[in-house]
Scaffold this active site. Structure first.
Site, PDB file in Angstrom:
ATOM      1  N   CYS A 131       0.826  -1.205   0.000  1.00  0.00           N
ATOM      2  CA  CYS A 131       0.000   0.000   0.000  1.00  0.00           C
ATOM      3  C   CYS A 131       0.868   1.265   0.000  1.00  0.00           C
ATOM      4  O   CYS A 131       1.393   1.657   1.042  1.00  0.00           O
ATOM      5  CB  CYS A 131      -0.910  -0.047   1.241  1.00  0.00           C
ATOM      6  SG  CYS A 131      -1.927   1.401   1.461  1.00  0.00           S
ATOM      7  N   CYS A 134      -0.446   4.028   2.197  1.00  0.00           N
ATOM      8  CA  CYS A 134      -0.169   3.836   3.632  1.00  0.00           C
ATOM      9  C   CYS A 134       1.319   4.031   3.942  1.00  0.00           C
ATOM     10  O   CYS A 134       1.676   4.655   4.928  1.00  0.00           O
ATOM     11  CB  CYS A 134      -0.537   2.422   4.084  1.00  0.00           C
ATOM     12  SG  CYS A 134      -2.078   1.782   3.465  1.00  0.00           S
ATOM     13  N   ASP A 135       2.186   3.439   3.136  1.00  0.00           N
ATOM     14  CA  ASP A 135       3.595   3.301   3.521  1.00  0.00           C
ATOM     15  C   ASP A 135       4.579   4.084   2.647  1.00  0.00           C
ATOM     16  O   ASP A 135       5.771   4.125   2.958  1.00  0.00           O
ATOM     17  CB  ASP A 135       3.999   1.812   3.470  1.00  0.00           C
ATOM     18  CG  ASP A 135       3.154   0.968   4.429  1.00  0.00           C
ATOM     19  OD1 ASP A 135       2.674   1.531   5.427  1.00  0.00           O
ATOM     20  OD2 ASP A 135       2.980  -0.232   4.168  1.00  0.00           O
TER      21      ASP A 135
HETATM   22  C1  FAD Z   1       1.047  -4.068   5.460  1.00  0.00           C
HETATM   23  C2  FAD Z   1      -0.284  -3.346   5.461  1.00  0.00           C
HETATM   24  C3  FAD Z   1      -0.302  -2.008   5.784  1.00  0.00           C
HETATM   25  C4  FAD Z   1      -1.529  -1.329   5.795  1.00  0.00           C
HETATM   26  N1  FAD Z   1      -1.515  -0.026   6.166  1.00  0.00           N
HETATM   27  C5  FAD Z   1      -2.682   0.653   6.249  1.00  0.00           C
HETATM   28  C6  FAD Z   1      -2.689   2.018   6.711  1.00  0.00           C
HETATM   29  O1  FAD Z   1      -1.646   2.609   6.990  1.00  0.00           O
HETATM   30  N2  FAD Z   1      -3.916   2.612   6.809  1.00  0.00           N
HETATM   31  C7  FAD Z   1      -5.084   1.988   6.495  1.00  0.00           C
HETATM   32  O2  FAD Z   1      -6.152   2.585   6.647  1.00  0.00           O
HETATM   33  N3  FAD Z   1      -5.089   0.720   6.045  1.00  0.00           N
HETATM   34  C8  FAD Z   1      -3.924   0.033   5.908  1.00  0.00           C
HETATM   35  N4  FAD Z   1      -3.931  -1.251   5.459  1.00  0.00           N
HETATM   36  C9  FAD Z   1      -5.208  -1.853   5.026  1.00  0.00           C
HETATM   37  C10 FAD Z   1      -6.050  -2.275   6.253  1.00  0.00           C
HETATM   38  O3  FAD Z   1      -5.276  -3.082   7.091  1.00  0.00           O
HETATM   39  C11 FAD Z   1      -7.294  -3.011   5.789  1.00  0.00           C
HETATM   40  O4  FAD Z   1      -8.045  -2.209   4.906  1.00  0.00           O
HETATM   41  C12 FAD Z   1      -8.189  -3.397   6.990  1.00  0.00           C
HETATM   42  O5  FAD Z   1      -7.476  -4.197   7.896  1.00  0.00           O
HETATM   43  C13 FAD Z   1      -9.436  -4.152   6.529  1.00  0.00           C
HETATM   44  O6  FAD Z   1     -10.142  -4.578   7.654  1.00  0.00           O
HETATM   45  P1  FAD Z   1     -11.130  -5.835   7.604  1.00  0.00           P
HETATM   46  O7  FAD Z   1     -11.574  -6.042   8.985  1.00  0.00           O
HETATM   47  O8  FAD Z   1     -12.111  -5.637   6.529  1.00  0.00           O
HETATM   48  O9  FAD Z   1     -10.231  -7.048   7.092  1.00  0.00           O
HETATM   49  P2  FAD Z   1      -8.921  -7.721   7.726  1.00  0.00           P
HETATM   50  O10 FAD Z   1      -8.099  -6.734   8.436  1.00  0.00           O
HETATM   51  O11 FAD Z   1      -8.333  -8.482   6.589  1.00  0.00           O
HETATM   52  O12 FAD Z   1      -9.511  -8.721   8.814  1.00  0.00           O
HETATM   53  C14 FAD Z   1     -10.223  -9.865   8.433  1.00  0.00           C
HETATM   54  C15 FAD Z   1      -9.948 -10.942   9.440  1.00  0.00           C
HETATM   55  O13 FAD Z   1     -10.805 -12.048   9.167  1.00  0.00           O
HETATM   56  C16 FAD Z   1     -10.112 -13.244   9.459  1.00  0.00           C
HETATM   57  N5  FAD Z   1     -10.727 -14.332   8.720  1.00  0.00           N
HETATM   58  C17 FAD Z   1     -10.803 -14.502   7.379  1.00  0.00           C
HETATM   59  N6  FAD Z   1     -11.474 -15.615   7.068  1.00  0.00           N
HETATM   60  C18 FAD Z   1     -11.841 -16.179   8.240  1.00  0.00           C
HETATM   61  C19 FAD Z   1     -12.552 -17.372   8.573  1.00  0.00           C
HETATM   62  N7  FAD Z   1     -13.019 -18.195   7.632  1.00  0.00           N
HETATM   63  N8  FAD Z   1     -12.736 -17.674   9.891  1.00  0.00           N
HETATM   64  C20 FAD Z   1     -12.275 -16.848  10.861  1.00  0.00           C
HETATM   65  N9  FAD Z   1     -11.576 -15.711  10.593  1.00  0.00           N
HETATM   66  C21 FAD Z   1     -11.379 -15.376   9.304  1.00  0.00           C
HETATM   67  C22 FAD Z   1      -8.697 -12.936   8.976  1.00  0.00           C
HETATM   68  O14 FAD Z   1      -7.753 -13.791   9.608  1.00  0.00           O
HETATM   69  C23 FAD Z   1      -8.531 -11.482   9.381  1.00  0.00           C
HETATM   70  O15 FAD Z   1      -7.925 -11.339  10.648  1.00  0.00           O
HETATM   71  C24 FAD Z   1      -2.737  -1.978   5.436  1.00  0.00           C
HETATM   72  C25 FAD Z   1      -2.711  -3.326   5.099  1.00  0.00           C
HETATM   73  C26 FAD Z   1      -1.501  -4.019   5.106  1.00  0.00           C
HETATM   74  C27 FAD Z   1      -1.477  -5.491   4.756  1.00  0.00           C
END
Ligand code: FAD
Length: 306
Positions: A131, A134-135
């Site tokens: 990203c 982000c980074d």
């Molecule tokens: C390296 C990195 C840096 C980032 N930096 C930023 C930033 O600076 N600012 C920003 O706003 N965003 C950033 N992002 C993006 C941000 O992290 C995501 O947009 C956000 O986490 C999405 O949230 P979510 O809850 O939708 O999904 P996720 O964070 O992906 O969480 C989903 C969770 O569901 C769990 N899961 C999936 N399937 C199952 C299942 N079948 N059973 C049980 N559990 C399950 C997964 O293990 C996961 O923990 C970054 C992402 C990355 C990878």
């Protein structure tokens, strides 16, 4: 029986938990990996409102603590499927057992595709990023590489070209696959070099001290090292929706089709966060979805009380 079953303990799932609990519903969050989700991979986050700067892990811990303080039940397990019961409730199926709920919120997120190189998982957040928004700022005036040649890779590279000393784009094909307009912009940047028909072969450096370079391999098998303090991998995202495909409609890329109300084709099942079909995938948009989905789930439970 819990009121709201939440699959996924990232920002979307945990925000949904907080909103559900504050509406006086019982909530169980089931997480297969790390509570906090993808953001735990980020060493420094600077775009979450209210936090000038915070590590992804600290942010995740605060979110988990907030959900626990409100009374969330947390289960560590992978949900492998959902069953709809005759009485209108749902059951989450895990290897550890089954959990019943009145409504379900799928907040399973999306995983960035990796290249399959040695130590790759360990380099995530230690020089390997997905990203530029982000980074990118961490690599101001430094050298970076972008892997990929589609629209996302080109957008990442253009953003980085505004900040970085040099951006090397590594594309496995002999051409860029994204829009020509973006490709033309990229080619016109003096600090961007595009390596065609080239594969990333190895990250140099160490997961503790970060990336110091990238070894690439041409079609003829010739290897060379390119300077890179950071590598941005943009070879696609993989939504984690497969186990739930019987209950939600998926778009061509596997994201859950839903409107801004976070509803799905199955009444009582809602979706939130990065697993949903939408343009911007960030903590703020995931949290927004979590709030919307939770309140929609509360309404659904209240109007379908048995
Ligand atoms: C390296 C990195 C840096 C980032 N930096 C930023 C930033 O600076 N600012 C920003 O706003 N965003 C950033 N992002 C993006 C941000 O992290 C995501 O947009 C956000 O986490 C999405 O949230 P979510 O809850 O939708 O999904 P996720 O964070 O992906 O969480 C989903 C969770 O569901 C769990 N899961 C999936 N399937 C199952 C299942 N079948 N059973 C049980 N559990 C399950 C997964 O293990 C996961 O923990 C970054 C992402 C990355 C990878």
């Amino acid at each position: 029986m819990t009121d709201i079953l939440i699959v996924g303990g990232g920002p979307a799932g945990l925000t949904a938990a907080i909103y559900g609990l504050r509406a006086n519903k019982s909530v169980t969050v089931i997480e297969k990996d790390a509570f906090g989700g993808q953001i735990t991979h980020s060493p420094k986050v600077e775009n979450i409102p209210g936090f000038e700067e915070i590590t992804g892990i600290e942010f995740a811990e605060r979110l988990v603590d907030q959900a626990l303080a409100q009374g969330a039940e947390m289960e560590a397990a992978e949900v492998t499927g959902i069953r709809a019961n005759e009485d209108g409730t749902f059951t989450a199926i895990t290897e550890e057992g089954e959990i019943d709920g009145r409504a379900v919120i799928l907040a399973t997120g999306a995983r960035h595709r990796l290249l399959g190189l040695p130590d790759e998982e360990a380099f995530v957040g230690q020089g390997l990023s997905f990203c530029a928004v982000c980074d990118g700022a961490y690599y101001r005036d430094r050298d970076v590489a972008v892997i990929g040649g589609g629209n996302s890779a080109m957008q990442e590279a253009l953003l980085l070209a505004d900040l970085c000393h040099k951006v090397t784009v590594v594309q496995n094909l002999a051409f860029l696959t994204g829009e020509e307009k973006l490709a033309a912009q990229l080619r016109s940047r003096p600090n961007v070099e595009i390596l065609y028909s080239t594969l990333a072969a190895k990250y140099l450096g160490s997961p503790t001290d970060g990336i110091t370079g990238l070894v690439v391999r041409s079609e003829s098998g010739e290897e060379r090292t390119i300077p890179a303090d950071g590598v941005f991998v943009a070879v696609g995202l993989e939504p984690q929706n497969a186990p739930f495909a019987d209950w939600i409609a998926l778009d061509a890329r596997g994201y859950a089709d839903s409107d801004e109300g976070c509803t799905t084709v199955t009444p009582g099942i809602f979706v939130a966060g990065d697993c949903r079909s939408k343009r911007i995938r960030q903590v703020t948009t995931a949290a927004a979805d979590g709030a919307v989905a939770a309140l929609a789930a509360c309404d659904w439970i209240d109007t379908n009380k048995k």
